[in-house]
Design a protein around this motif. Structure first.
Motif, PDB file in Angstrom:
ATOM      1  N   ALA A 139      10.142  10.749  12.132  1.00  0.00           N
ATOM      2  CA  ALA A 139      10.516   9.438  12.677  1.00  0.00           C
ATOM      3  C   ALA A 139       9.371   8.841  13.495  1.00  0.00           C
ATOM      4  N   ASP A 140       8.618   9.688  14.235  1.00  0.00           N
ATOM      5  CA  ASP A 140       7.461   9.209  14.994  1.00  0.00           C
ATOM      6  C   ASP A 140       6.401   8.635  14.064  1.00  0.00           C
ATOM      7  N   ILE A 141       6.202   9.287  12.932  1.00  0.00           N
ATOM      8  CA  ILE A 141       5.189   8.834  11.970  1.00  0.00           C
ATOM      9  C   ILE A 141       5.601   7.501  11.357  1.00  0.00           C
ATOM     10  N   TYR A 142       6.858   7.394  10.934  1.00  0.00           N
ATOM     11  CA  TYR A 142       7.345   6.122  10.364  1.00  0.00           C
ATOM     12  C   TYR A 142       7.225   4.990  11.386  1.00  0.00           C
ATOM     13  N   ALA A 151       5.018   8.261   2.272  1.00  0.00           N
ATOM     14  CA  ALA A 151       5.471   9.624   1.988  1.00  0.00           C
ATOM     15  C   ALA A 151       4.862  10.536   3.044  1.00  0.00           C
ATOM     16  N   ILE A 152       5.596  11.566   3.444  1.00  0.00           N
ATOM     17  CA  ILE A 152       5.118  12.506   4.450  1.00  0.00           C
ATOM     18  C   ILE A 152       5.049  13.892   3.827  1.00  0.00           C
ATOM     19  N   ALA A 153       3.898  14.517   3.939  1.00  0.00           N
ATOM     20  CA  ALA A 153       3.690  15.840   3.353  1.00  0.00           C
ATOM     21  C   ALA A 153       3.200  16.810   4.420  1.00  0.00           C
ATOM     22  N   ALA A 197       0.847  -1.190   0.000  1.00  0.00           N
ATOM     23  CA  ALA A 197       0.000   0.000   0.000  1.00  0.00           C
ATOM     24  C   ALA A 197       0.880   1.238   0.000  1.00  0.00           C
ATOM     25  N   PHE A 198       0.322   2.322  -0.515  1.00  0.00           N
ATOM     26  CA  PHE A 198       0.976   3.630  -0.487  1.00  0.00           C
ATOM     27  C   PHE A 198       0.258   4.490   0.556  1.00  0.00           C
ATOM     28  N   VAL A 199       1.020   5.093   1.442  1.00  0.00           N
ATOM     29  CA  VAL A 199       0.442   5.943   2.490  1.00  0.00           C
ATOM     30  C   VAL A 199       1.059   7.331   2.406  1.00  0.00           C
ATOM     31  N   ILE A 200       0.200   8.334   2.361  1.00  0.00           N
ATOM     32  CA  ILE A 200       0.663   9.717   2.464  1.00  0.00           C
ATOM     33  C   ILE A 200       0.213  10.232   3.829  1.00  0.00           C
ATOM     34  N   ALA A 201       1.160  10.427   4.717  1.00  0.00           N
ATOM     35  CA  ALA A 201       0.859  10.951   6.052  1.00  0.00           C
ATOM     36  C   ALA A 201       1.126  12.454   6.054  1.00  0.00           C
ATOM     37  N   TYR A 202       0.333  13.178   6.836  1.00  0.00           N
ATOM     38  CA  TYR A 202       0.463  14.634   6.885  1.00  0.00           C
ATOM     39  C   TYR A 202       0.938  15.073   8.266  1.00  0.00           C
ATOM     40  N   ARG A 203       1.932  15.927   8.257  1.00  0.00           N
ATOM     41  CA  ARG A 203       2.490  16.409   9.523  1.00  0.00           C
ATOM     42  C   ARG A 203       1.439  17.214  10.281  1.00  0.00           C
TER      43      ARG A 203
END
Length: 244
Positions: A201-204, A220-222, A155-161
């Motif tokens: 790093a917390d998100i990963y 990916a983090i945006a 899966a592809f995940v785009i997480a947002y700060r």
């Protein structure tokens, strides 16, 4: 209150022979002084017992024992944030202990909890994410995403700060409300003063702890989702944030 100085003093005085010392309501300065000293020591011992008893259960633990509990269950992955209260840290421990894992919804929930924002998730083998020919949720370069039958368990995940709260009580540069030593004050500041900071790093780490074993999560983090694209010649809005 049970176990405090007054309660212990009353218990001790009740245990004295009334033939020698009178009733518990009688004033006996010398005896009362001695009993007060003993009651002070015993009430302190009782408070230590009550404190130790609370530390034997997670929901009643406090202080450094919460940090020990987090270390026992999660190692270094769940740690107290700077200035985080016992109640807040306890809620974090409980949430991680019973968190939903190994599911798509589990990843969404953990990222919502730590960032306050809902991530974009695309599974190449899930038609609801990629759309299908002749069906909804698809528009070339506008909505949907490329699917692939050759990418199982991925899966592809785009997480947002998180948006962040900045530095409380400090006005922005050039703001007229800024004044030294008052609310919305002007002050020389640094990045270390920014509160509620969640690192990449917390998100990963959150995704890695939640995903199912044997799966691959391309992350990916945006800073922010892409704005929606509105087509003037149509009656609907296509959400461009679904694109990778």
């Amino acid at each position: 209150m049970t176990g405090d100085q007054n309660d212990t003093f009353a218990r001790l005085k009740t245990a004295l022979p009334q033939r020698w010392f009178g009733s518990t309501s009688d004033s006996m300065p010398v005896v009362d002084s001695i009993l007060t000293g003993i009651a002070t020591g015993l009430s302190f011992i009782y408070s230590l017992y009550a404190y130790a008893k609370n530390q034997t259960r997670i929901k009643t633990s406090s202080d450094g024992y919460l940090d020990l509990i987090a270390s026992d269950f999660f190692g270094s992955t769940v740690q107290r944030k700077a200035n985080q209260s016992d109640a807040s840290f306890l809620a974090t421990i409980i949430a991680n202990m019973f968190r939903e894992r190994a599911t798509r919804n589990g990843i969404i929930k953990v990222l919502q909890d730590i960032t306050g924002r809902t991530p974009t998730i695309i599974e190449p083998m899930r038609p609801a994410d990629t759309g299908v020919y002749g069906g909804p949720l698809i528009g070339y370069s506008a909505a949907g995403a490329y699917g692939s039958m050759l990418m199982p368990y991925q899966a592809f995940v785009i997480a947002y700060r998180p948006a962040g709260v900045g530095i409380p009580s400090v006005a922005g540069y050039g703001i007229p409300t800024g004044a030294y030593s008052t609310a919305s004050q002007a002050e020389w500041s640094s990045l270390s003063m920014v509160q509620n900071d969640v690192t990449d790093a917390d998100i990963y780490a959150a995704i890695d702890q939640t995903k199912a074993a044997g799966t691959i999560i391309w992350t990916a983090i945006a800073a922010n989702p892409r704005p929606p694209v509105t087509y003037l010649d149509s009656t609907f809005v296509l959400d461009q944030s679904q694109l990778l």
